[in-house]
Scaffold this motif. Structure first.
Motif, PDB file in Angstrom:
ATOM      1  N   ASN A   1      25.799  41.489  94.486  1.00  0.00           N
ATOM      2  CA  ASN A   1      26.966  42.148  95.286  1.00  0.00           C
ATOM      3  C   ASN A   1      28.139  40.357  95.385  1.00  0.00           C
ATOM      4  OD1 ASN A   1      26.598  41.106  98.179  1.00  0.00           O
ATOM      5  ND2 ASN A   1      26.441  43.881  97.846  1.00  0.00           N
ATOM      6  N   GLU A   2      29.286  40.438  95.830  1.00  0.00           N
ATOM      7  CA  GLU A   2      29.988  39.285  95.709  1.00  0.00           C
ATOM      8  C   GLU A   2      29.919  38.614  96.853  1.00  0.00           C
ATOM      9  OE1 GLU A   2      33.834  41.335  95.662  1.00  0.00           O
ATOM     10  OE2 GLU A   2      34.451  40.960  93.560  1.00  0.00           O
ATOM     11  N   GLN A   3      29.092  39.429  97.239  1.00  0.00           N
ATOM     12  CA  GLN A   3      29.218  38.949  99.215  1.00  0.00           C
ATOM     13  C   GLN A   3      27.162  37.940  98.585  1.00  0.00           C
ATOM     14  OE1 GLN A   3      30.757  38.679 102.809  1.00  0.00           O
ATOM     15  NE2 GLN A   3      29.636  37.168 102.222  1.00  0.00           N
ATOM     16  N   GLN A   4      26.703  38.684  98.392  1.00  0.00           N
ATOM     17  CA  GLN A   4      25.431  37.815  98.261  1.00  0.00           C
ATOM     18  C   GLN A   4      25.669  36.882  97.447  1.00  0.00           C
ATOM     19  OE1 GLN A   4      23.538  41.572  96.911  1.00  0.00           O
ATOM     20  NE2 GLN A   4      22.361  41.731  98.183  1.00  0.00           N
ATOM     21  N   LEU A   5      26.248  37.249  96.574  1.00  0.00           N
ATOM     22  CA  LEU A   5      26.575  35.544  95.118  1.00  0.00           C
ATOM     23  C   LEU A   5      27.365  34.712  96.231  1.00  0.00           C
ATOM     24  CD1 LEU A   5      28.093  37.863  92.655  1.00  0.00           C
ATOM     25  CD2 LEU A   5      25.890  36.572  92.711  1.00  0.00           C
ATOM     26  N   GLY A   6      27.936  34.794  97.117  1.00  0.00           N
ATOM     27  CA  GLY A   6      28.526  33.996  97.952  1.00  0.00           C
ATOM     28  C   GLY A   6      27.673  33.226  98.828  1.00  0.00           C
ATOM     29  N   TRP A   7      27.526  33.729  99.072  1.00  0.00           N
ATOM     30  CA  TRP A   7      25.849  33.260  99.993  1.00  0.00           C
ATOM     31  C   TRP A   7      24.767  33.047  99.648  1.00  0.00           C
ATOM     32  CZ3 TRP A   7      26.162  32.343 105.326  1.00  0.00           C
ATOM     33  CH2 TRP A   7      26.268  32.793 106.093  1.00  0.00           C
ATOM     34  N   LEU A   8      24.152  32.942  97.878  1.00  0.00           N
ATOM     35  CA  LEU A   8      23.681  31.600  97.614  1.00  0.00           C
ATOM     36  C   LEU A   8      24.236  30.862  96.782  1.00  0.00           C
ATOM     37  CD1 LEU A   8      21.527  35.396  95.287  1.00  0.00           C
ATOM     38  CD2 LEU A   8      20.833  33.173  96.778  1.00  0.00           C
ATOM     39  N   ALA A   9      25.517  30.815  96.932  1.00  0.00           N
ATOM     40  CA  ALA A   9      26.121  29.706  96.694  1.00  0.00           C
ATOM     41  C   ALA A   9      26.075  28.936  97.067  1.00  0.00           C
ATOM     42  CB  ALA A   9      27.045  30.194  96.187  1.00  0.00           C
ATOM     43  N   SER A  10      26.246  29.398  98.968  1.00  0.00           N
ATOM     44  CA  SER A  10      26.447  28.892  99.991  1.00  0.00           C
ATOM     45  C   SER A  10      24.970  28.181 100.053  1.00  0.00           C
ATOM     46  CB  SER A  10      27.022  28.967 100.626  1.00  0.00           C
ATOM     47  OG  SER A  10      28.299  29.368 100.787  1.00  0.00           O
ATOM     48  N   ALA A  11      24.164  28.712  99.382  1.00  0.00           N
ATOM     49  CA  ALA A  11      22.431  28.184 100.080  1.00  0.00           C
ATOM     50  C   ALA A  11      22.485  26.775  99.613  1.00  0.00           C
ATOM     51  CB  ALA A  11      21.207  29.154  99.962  1.00  0.00           C
ATOM     52  N   ASP A  12      22.280  26.362  97.937  1.00  0.00           N
ATOM     53  CA  ASP A  12      22.158  25.036  97.985  1.00  0.00           C
ATOM     54  C   ASP A  12      23.341  24.056  98.349  1.00  0.00           C
ATOM     55  OD1 ASP A  12      20.262  24.902  95.197  1.00  0.00           O
ATOM     56  OD2 ASP A  12      21.783  26.943  94.975  1.00  0.00           O
TER      57      ASP A  12
ATOM     58  N   GLN B   1      31.192  22.674 101.746  1.00  0.00           N
ATOM     59  CA  GLN B   1      31.204  22.885 100.364  1.00  0.00           C
ATOM     60  C   GLN B   1      29.744  24.435 100.571  1.00  0.00           C
ATOM     61  OE1 GLN B   1      29.037  20.380  97.952  1.00  0.00           O
ATOM     62  NE2 GLN B   1      30.464  19.376  96.897  1.00  0.00           N
ATOM     63  N   SER B   2      29.349  24.361 101.748  1.00  0.00           N
ATOM     64  CA  SER B   2      27.854  25.281 102.337  1.00  0.00           C
ATOM     65  C   SER B   2      28.743  26.502 102.348  1.00  0.00           C
ATOM     66  CB  SER B   2      27.006  24.457 102.622  1.00  0.00           C
ATOM     67  OG  SER B   2      27.442  23.969 104.377  1.00  0.00           O
ATOM     68  N   VAL B   3      29.733  26.525 103.324  1.00  0.00           N
ATOM     69  CA  VAL B   3      30.555  27.536 104.014  1.00  0.00           C
ATOM     70  C   VAL B   3      31.090  28.140 103.291  1.00  0.00           C
ATOM     71  CG1 VAL B   3      31.527  28.032 105.856  1.00  0.00           C
ATOM     72  CG2 VAL B   3      29.956  26.469 106.174  1.00  0.00           C
ATOM     73  N   SER B   4      32.697  27.590 102.628  1.00  0.00           N
ATOM     74  CA  SER B   4      33.439  28.293 102.077  1.00  0.00           C
ATOM     75  C   SER B   4      32.995  29.069 101.026  1.00  0.00           C
ATOM     76  CB  SER B   4      34.785  27.140 101.612  1.00  0.00           C
ATOM     77  OG  SER B   4      33.688  26.181 100.489  1.00  0.00           O
ATOM     78  N   PRO B   5      32.540  29.209  99.905  1.00  0.00           N
ATOM     79  CA  PRO B   5      31.846  30.421  99.613  1.00  0.00           C
ATOM     80  C   PRO B   5      31.425  31.070 100.126  1.00  0.00           C
ATOM     81  CG  PRO B   5      30.568  27.685  98.564  1.00  0.00           C
ATOM     82  CD  PRO B   5      30.973  27.927  99.673  1.00  0.00           C
ATOM     83  N   ALA B   6      30.697  31.391 100.903  1.00  0.00           N
ATOM     84  CA  ALA B   6      29.891  32.574 102.134  1.00  0.00           C
ATOM     85  C   ALA B   6      31.636  33.285 102.280  1.00  0.00           C
ATOM     86  CB  ALA B   6      29.267  32.394 103.016  1.00  0.00           C
ATOM     87  N   VAL B   7      32.386  32.647 102.990  1.00  0.00           N
ATOM     88  CA  VAL B   7      33.553  32.689 103.308  1.00  0.00           C
ATOM     89  C   VAL B   7      34.376  33.821 102.231  1.00  0.00           C
ATOM     90  CG1 VAL B   7      35.924  32.043 104.679  1.00  0.00           C
ATOM     91  CG2 VAL B   7      33.824  30.898 105.401  1.00  0.00           C
ATOM     92  N   ALA B   8      35.227  33.088 101.055  1.00  0.00           N
ATOM     93  CA  ALA B   8      35.121  33.289 100.195  1.00  0.00           C
ATOM     94  C   ALA B   8      34.531  34.795  99.747  1.00  0.00           C
ATOM     95  CB  ALA B   8      35.306  32.813  98.856  1.00  0.00           C
ATOM     96  N   GLY B   9      33.182  35.067 100.035  1.00  0.00           N
ATOM     97  CA  GLY B   9      32.760  36.176  99.661  1.00  0.00           C
ATOM     98  C   GLY B   9      32.931  37.509 100.548  1.00  0.00           C
ATOM     99  N   TYR B  10      33.087  36.612 101.661  1.00  0.00           N
ATOM    100  CA  TYR B  10      33.638  37.280 102.884  1.00  0.00           C
ATOM    101  C   TYR B  10      35.079  38.469 102.972  1.00  0.00           C
ATOM    102  CZ  TYR B  10      35.055  39.144 107.524  1.00  0.00           C
ATOM    103  OH  TYR B  10      35.078  39.927 108.201  1.00  0.00           O
ATOM    104  N   ILE B  11      36.008  37.104 101.851  1.00  0.00           N
ATOM    105  CA  ILE B  11      36.882  37.846 101.963  1.00  0.00           C
ATOM    106  C   ILE B  11      37.839  38.531 101.047  1.00  0.00           C
ATOM    107  CG2 ILE B  11      39.612  37.073 100.748  1.00  0.00           C
ATOM    108  CD1 ILE B  11      38.631  34.096 102.649  1.00  0.00           C
ATOM    109  N   LEU B  12      36.103  38.277  99.631  1.00  0.00           N
ATOM    110  CA  LEU B  12      35.785  39.620  98.764  1.00  0.00           C
ATOM    111  C   LEU B  12      35.778  41.094  99.548  1.00  0.00           C
ATOM    112  CD1 LEU B  12      35.193  37.192  95.755  1.00  0.00           C
ATOM    113  CD2 LEU B  12      37.763  38.172  96.354  1.00  0.00           C
ATOM    114  N   SER B  13      34.696  40.614  99.667  1.00  0.00           N
ATOM    115  CA  SER B  13      34.045  41.961 100.209  1.00  0.00           C
ATOM    116  C   SER B  13      34.846  43.077 100.912  1.00  0.00           C
ATOM    117  CB  SER B  13      32.704  41.826 101.403  1.00  0.00           C
ATOM    118  OG  SER B  13      33.451  40.677 102.093  1.00  0.00           O
TER     119      SER B  13
END
Length: 407
Positions: free
Chosen positions: A48-59, A354-366
């Motif tokens: 889902n979008e939140q998981q995708l945000g965290w995976l993008a942030s992981a790298d 970079q490591s935080v913003s995709p996860a924040v974006a995923g949270y915004i979407l969720s």
């Protein structure tokens, strides 16, 4: 702070520059291909979008941690050894990513992958920071990055269609294997890095001016510049992780999205030349601030309207501004400090947000705020950077106008 290097460094050898660029690009390859990787993770594994945000942030978390570690070790440990370690970690982690698809496990593996890639990226950037013509060589790095970006955006959809996300991970493995050959050209240490009998620059007036400016520039200025880099990458991290998903949400076809991103990226190949021309004509401050205004405008455009036309315009302008801004950011830091100390910290500043913003974006979407909310997050980063540089240039013009207006 400003140190005029009057002799050619071993880092200026063409093969050293080429090796540093290649190792940097491959080390950052996951982020370059992030839109297609996120799309493939969604299509292949159904995250889902939140998981995708965290995976993008992981790298990106891994890249951030690695850049800090490398900045502390770069003058104490054999650079070639660091690069070999980074490459090996990245190969193992990307291969393991093809074996383990559970979210929690994959998340940890991607952090490790980011560590490996981040080591390579930081070692390469630190080597370029040691060159005599730092701005030119960083422009070369950005030029090659854009070309590789276009290749990934164009080929990854086909790879994903045939082999799923595992095909993309194996692509990364192959790319890192290829970098083993180039590590041998990196200097092992910073010691004895002057080439004997090298030609000495004759422009003593420039050297005296640089040394005079060095005594006047407070140390907080380069740190503010690094903070601005971090703010820019709030925008870049969130935008780049979800630009493909934004197109899908707007009911654009997969082929249209991949072709738009690839062609938009190719368009930015002119960014280095235009940035150089504008720097020579207008200096550093005016073009950079203008680029921030333009980027903010296209973010607001996407926040309120997404169709085929706005998607093409926004993707193209964003890619151009991204490269354009990076050239001027590195040029500003290089003009402030020719030792390369602060330029070597740029990957860390990028990786931090970079490591935080995709996860924040995923949270915004969720939370149901949609992609308009993500674009507003991106705009906050861009506007913050613009404000910081306004302060920096105002201070430089009052204490060192030769640097504020230099090219």
């Amino acid at each position: 702070m400003l140190e005029s290097r009057t002799q050619e460094s071993i880092f200026d050898k063409p093969m050293v520059i080429a090796a540093a660029v290649i190792i940097s690009i491959v080390g950052n390859a996951v982020f370059i291909g992030m839109p297609m990787l996120v799309g493939s993770l969604a299509d292949t594994l159904g995250f889902n979008e939140q998981q995708l945000g965290w995976l993008a942030s992981a790298d990106l978390m891994g890249i951030f941690v690695a850049s800090i570690a490398v900045s502390l070790l770069i003058n104490k440990v054999n650079r070639q050894t660091l690069a070999y370690i980074g490459i090996t970690i990245a190969i193992i982690a990307n291969f393991c990513s093809t074996l383990f698809h559970q979210f929690d496990t994959l998340f940890m593996i991607r952090i490790i992958s980011g560590l490996g890639g981040g080591i390579c990226y930081s070692v390469g950037v630190a080597s370029l920071a040691g060159t005599h013509k730092t701005a030119r060589n960083f422009s070369i790095l950005l030029f090659v990055l854009v070309a590789v970006n276009a290749i990934e955006l164009y080929t990854f959809p086909d790879i994903s269609a045939k082999w799923g996300v595992d095909g993309i991970f194996l692509f990364f493995c192959a790319a890192f294997v290829g970098t083993y050959y180039f590590v041998r050209y990196l200097p092992k240490t910073n010691e004895h890095n002057k080439i004997e009998n090298s030609e000495v620059e004759s422009d003593e007036q420039l050297q005296d001016a640089n040394q005079q400016s060095a005594t006047e520039i407070p140390s907080w200025i380069p740190w503010l510049c690094l903070a601005a880099v971090a703010c820019v990458y709030i925008n870049v991290g969130a935008f780049w992780a979800f630009i493909e998903r934004l197109g899908v949400d707007a009911n654009l076809s997969n082929d249209f999205i991949s072709n738009t991103l690839a062609l938009g990226t190719l368009f930015t190949l002119t960014g280095c030349a235009i940035a150089t021309w504008m720097s020579n004509r207008f200096g550093q401050s005016k073009p950079l601030l203008a680029a921030f205004i333009l980027m903010t405008a296209i973010l607001f455009l996407l926040a309120f309207k997404v169709d085929a036309t706005s998607y093409v315009v926004a993707a193209t302008v964003f890619n151009f501004c991204w490269l354009f801004i990076d050239v001027f950011q590195l040029g500003t830091i290089g003009n402030i400090d020719h030792t390369g100390k602060y330029a070597a910290l740029v990957p860390g500043a990028q990786g931090l947000t970079q490591s935080v913003s995709p996860a924040v974006a995923g949270y915004i979407l969720s939370e149901g705020y949609g992609y308009s909310g993500v674009m507003m997050l991106c705009a906050v980063g861009t506007i913050s950077a613009m404000i910081i540089y306004t302060v920096v240039y105002a201070k430089l013009k009052s204490i060192a106008p030769d640097i504020a207006d230099s090219n």
